[in-house]
Design a protein around this motif. Structure first.
Motif: not given
Length: 127
Positions: A39-58, A34-37
């Motif tokens: 990271a591994e998070a236990g049994e899943a993965q997280l992606e931090l996206v910081n753009q257009a005045g919103k912070v999203a976590l996929y 999704y164009g972010g950063i």
């Protein structure tokens, strides 16, 4: 003996042919989708996206979206010696978000709680 050798050869051939399929099934694993950063998070993965005045976590698991309905996330953000917390709410199938922005160099700890799953946690450094 010849029958055993033939069986062993057949099993080895089947395993060799199945290996590329397993690799392709996890092609997205470990890569930002999704164009972010990422990271591994236990049994899943997280992606931090910081753009257009919103912070999203996929949230994904081996590249597949993980539903976040009924879940929540908290980001602890350290920026320039200041600490703040952001509460993220479900915004799409596998996305939690908040109206905010993060500065380059910020350090972020994400804590995610989803119904029926173990809590997830990951650390990020914003670029």
């Amino acid at each position: 003996m010849k029958k055993l050798h033939t069986l062993a050869s057949s099993l080895l051939l089947a395993a060799a042919l199945a290996a590329p399929a397993a690799v392709m099934a996890h092609a997205e694993h470990g890569q930002p989708q999704y164009g972010g950063i990422f990271a591994e998070a236990g049994e899943a993965q997280l992606e931090l996206v910081n753009q257009a005045g919103k912070v999203a976590l996929y949230v994904t698991q081996h590249g597949a979206p993980v539903p976040v309905q009924g879940g929540k996330a908290r980001l602890t953000v350290l920026e320039g010696g200041a600490k703040r917390e952001l509460q993220l709410a479900p915004a799409a199938e596998n996305r939690l978000e908040a109206a905010a922005s993060l500065k380059p160099g910020a350090k972020v700890v994400a804590a995610v709680e989803l119904p029926g799953r173990k809590p997830l946690q990951a650390r990020f450094e914003v670029k």
